[in-house]
Motif scaffolding. Structure first.
Motif, PDB file in Angstrom:
ATOM      1  N   ALA A  77      -7.223  -2.867  -0.179  1.00 26.30           N
ATOM      2  CA  ALA A  77      -6.320  -2.630  -1.309  1.00 26.30           C
ATOM      3  C   ALA A  77      -6.653  -1.328  -2.023  1.00 26.30           C
ATOM      4  CB  ALA A  77      -6.396  -3.799  -2.284  1.00 26.30           C
ATOM      5  N   ALA A  78      -7.924  -0.912  -1.968  1.00 22.95           N
ATOM      6  CA  ALA A  78      -8.345   0.313  -2.661  1.00 22.95           C
ATOM      7  C   ALA A  78      -8.165   1.569  -1.815  1.00 22.95           C
ATOM      8  CB  ALA A  78      -9.808   0.177  -3.086  1.00 22.95           C
ATOM      9  N   GLY A 113      -5.445   2.857  -0.631  1.00 21.60           N
ATOM     10  CA  GLY A 113      -4.220   3.606  -0.906  1.00 21.60           C
ATOM     11  C   GLY A 113      -3.271   3.703   0.268  1.00 21.60           C
ATOM     12  N   ASP A 124       2.265  -0.005   2.116  1.00 22.56           N
ATOM     13  CA  ASP A 124       2.287  -1.467   2.114  1.00 22.56           C
ATOM     14  C   ASP A 124       2.209  -2.020   3.534  1.00 22.56           C
ATOM     15  OD1 ASP A 124       2.607  -3.872   0.400  1.00 22.56           O
ATOM     16  OD2 ASP A 124       4.376  -4.178   1.658  1.00 22.56           O
ATOM     17  N   ALA A 164      -1.253  -1.477   5.059  1.00 23.09           N
ATOM     18  CA  ALA A 164      -2.271  -2.354   4.487  1.00 23.09           C
ATOM     19  C   ALA A 164      -2.186  -3.756   5.096  1.00 23.09           C
ATOM     20  CB  ALA A 164      -2.106  -2.418   2.972  1.00 23.09           C
ATOM     21  N   SER A 199       4.248  -7.005  -2.534  1.00 20.05           N
ATOM     22  CA  SER A 199       3.486  -5.924  -1.919  1.00 20.05           C
ATOM     23  C   SER A 199       2.070  -6.405  -1.649  1.00 20.05           C
ATOM     24  CB  SER A 199       3.446  -4.697  -2.839  1.00 20.05           C
ATOM     25  OG  SER A 199       2.671  -4.973  -4.003  1.00 20.05           O
ATOM     26  N   ARG A 233      -0.575  -4.840  -2.541  1.00 20.20           N
ATOM     27  CA  ARG A 233      -1.345  -4.610  -3.763  1.00 20.20           C
ATOM     28  C   ARG A 233      -1.180  -5.780  -4.732  1.00 20.20           C
ATOM     29  NH1 ARG A 233      -1.068   1.191  -6.497  1.00 20.20           N
ATOM     30  NH2 ARG A 233      -2.091   1.587  -4.490  1.00 20.20           N
ATOM     31  N   ASP A 234       0.051  -6.293  -4.866  1.00 18.77           N
ATOM     32  CA  ASP A 234       0.269  -7.465  -5.723  1.00 18.77           C
ATOM     33  C   ASP A 234      -0.491  -8.674  -5.183  1.00 18.77           C
ATOM     34  OD1 ASP A 234       1.899  -6.006  -7.359  1.00 18.77           O
ATOM     35  OD2 ASP A 234       3.780  -6.832  -6.581  1.00 18.77           O
ATOM     36  N   ALA A 273      -4.143  -8.332  -6.008  1.00 14.99           N
ATOM     37  CA  ALA A 273      -4.389  -8.537  -7.434  1.00 14.99           C
ATOM     38  C   ALA A 273      -4.336 -10.020  -7.791  1.00 14.99           C
ATOM     39  CB  ALA A 273      -3.368  -7.757  -8.254  1.00 14.99           C
TER      40      ALA A 273
END
Length: 508
Positions: A89-90, A92, A95, A98, A127, A129-130, A133
């Motif tokens: 996730a870090a 970058g 989507d 990842a 996503s 990232r979501d 999180a």
């Protein structure tokens, strides 16, 4: 001696070489656990029974209590066996990139799952990232997060039914390290209480509706788990005052309508407290002794007579369970069946048969002493006490410390010294709005056996031990502590009220 229910068939517990602790308190009280783990184990049983439409119902009553707890190995792998998530996730990445990088890593790392296919997650989150999180947020709610547990024995906060699961090893087999069955005993205690029907809707409401529980549901694929039937716990009493006591306190906490994060710590603390009291109350009844009381020191800056009495009170109570074991064995030797066996043609053989039927001991080479019934009985007492000391003897101090009652703070010896957390829990469970301070002390004595003030101390101590001024100072220290917690209001030198802060707005 208390009247107990018939024990389970011998074949149901093949690894139990003796049935003494179990017939006194049940299968089983386990010392190596915490209030939170007991509470989680209870919730897992309750959720499984609710799923079957029989929460606190008569199914399997009184034995066996059977249920099929959830396993949720997909969610557990994602939450706790997933080191690559934060790193990816870090990085970058886009989507798609990842997801493409993380999914095969997760599939290879997954354990306890027949096929590690996590592709269903891609369509459930906006996503990557979501997704990362949200996993971080759920991880932050882990119960006892500082403990060094393997990933398969870590537990997320019980937001609802999708956040509840049994303790398993990484291969998916059941473990008893964290869930040692006291949670199952707690479930049966509440189910057999007179308040089970009143508690049922509160538990049902707790299983569904929380947004975080809906997030937990998203972590599981659309499949039917192969859930295994569990249930070899045993509670030896059809009813007992302890059952109603814990149910009453739980009902009081639920009546406060607190958020889960606020209510559940109180329920967990009360669970440990009442299981500890259950052990000691049953021990006293089995040994034909007075109901135990708990002389509590409100911690002072220096050693006080109350501290000495509290240490002595703890030591007296700590010896109660062993005395119950000894009394139980002695009762076998004075039973009609034993007496009849002594008068038979083969007294040793017949007495041994009586003992095996009663406690499942001795078996095989368990006994090699003289073929004398008295020696056989003495050997059982020694063996039962030695077995008792391994785990059940430690329940009083373990659960008492977990509940916030037993402490070494300020000294090297264990005694009763309630923490702020326990005091707050007791107020929420017992003070609807406000209560005269003296009445509150009396209530703590009547309901829990806690001795803090002079009046209660005078009822349990002899004249040689009772020091009125020391207990007056003890209760004065409690007033000051409750005042700093915002749970006591003094109207005059002679008038102080304990207040439930959640109901303060209703005080007139």
């Amino acid at each position: 001696m208390l009247e107990t229910l018939p024990p389970p068939p011998v074949g149901h517990h093949p690894n139990n070489a003796m049935w003494v602790d179990e017939q006194i308190w049940g299968h089983r009280l386990w010392d190596s656990t915490t209030p939170w783990l007991i509470f989680l184990e209870f919730l897992g049983v309750a959720e499984a029974r609710d799923r079957e439409g029989d929460l606190f119902g008569p199914g399997g009553s009184p034995y066996p209590l059977t249920f099929k707890p959830a396993q949720r190995m997909f969610a557990r792998n994602i939450l706790y066996n997933n080191e690559a998530l934060v790193r990816i996730a870090a990085e970058g990445l886009s989507d798609a990139a990842a997801w493409d990088k993380w999914l095969p890593l997760m599939a290879r790392a997954a354990q306890g799952i027949a096929k590690g296919d996590f592709d269903y997650l891609r369509s459930r989150f906006a996503s990557f990232r979501d997704f990362a999180a949200l996993i971080g947020m759920l991880r932050s709610s882990t119960i006892e997060n500082g403990s060094n547990k393997r990933w398969s024995s870590r537990f997320v906060f019980p937001f609802g039914r999708h956040a509840l699961y049994e303790d398993l090893n990484p291969k998916g087999s059941r473990e008893y390290i964290n869930f040692g069955l006291p949670g199952e005993l707690l479930y049966q205690m509440i189910a057999r209480s007179s308040l089970a029907d009143a508690l049922r809707p509160h538990l049902v409401a707790a299983f569904d509706g929380d947004p975080c529980d809906k997030l937990m549901a998203l972590l599981e694929p659309p499949y039917s788990e192969d859930r295994q039937t569990r249930g070899n716990s045993y509670l030896p009493y059809a009813s007992h005052q302890s059952f109603d006591d814990v149910a009453r306190d739980w009902l009081s906490i639920f009546a406060q309508r607190l958020p889960r994060f606020d209510a559940y710590p109180h329920l967990a603390r009360l669970s440990a407290l009442h299981l500890m009291k259950y052990q000691l109350d049953v021990a006293a009844e089995t040994a034909a002794m007075a109901k135990p009381t708990f002389i509590c020191e409100v911690i002072a800056s220096r050693r006080t007579p109350v501290r000495e009495l509290s240490i002595s009170s703890f030591q007296t109570n700590d010896a109660l369970p062993q005395r119950a074991v000894e009394a139980y064995v002695a009762a076998i030797g004075s039973s009609g069946a034993w007496t009849e066996a002594l008068e038979g043609d083969a007294p040793f053989h017949d007495c041994r048969s009586v003992m095996v039927e009663k406690v499942r001991w001795p078996d095989g080479d368990d006994y090699s002493g003289p073929q004398e019934p008295a020696e056989l009985l003495a050997s059982l007492r020694r063996a039962a006490v030695a077995r008792h000391r391994q785990h059940v003897a430690n329940v009083h101090r373990s659960y008492g410390a977990g509940a916030g009652l037993v402490s070494r703070r300020g000294t090297t010896q264990l005694r009763y010294a309630p923490t702020d957390g326990l005091l707050k829990t007791l107020i929420l469970a017992n003070v609807p709005v406000r209560m005269n301070f003296a009445e509150f002390l009396e209530l703590l004595f009547e309901r829990y056996g806690l001795v803090i003030g002079e009046r209660e101390a005078a009822r349990v101590l002899g004249s040689e031990d009772f020091d009125k001024k020391s207990f007056q100072s003890n209760s004065a220290r409690l007033q000051r502590r409750l005042r700093t917690l915002g749970m006591l209001r003094r109207l005059s030198d002679a008038c102080a009220y304990v207040e439930n802060p959640l109901a303060r707005g209703t005080v007139r």
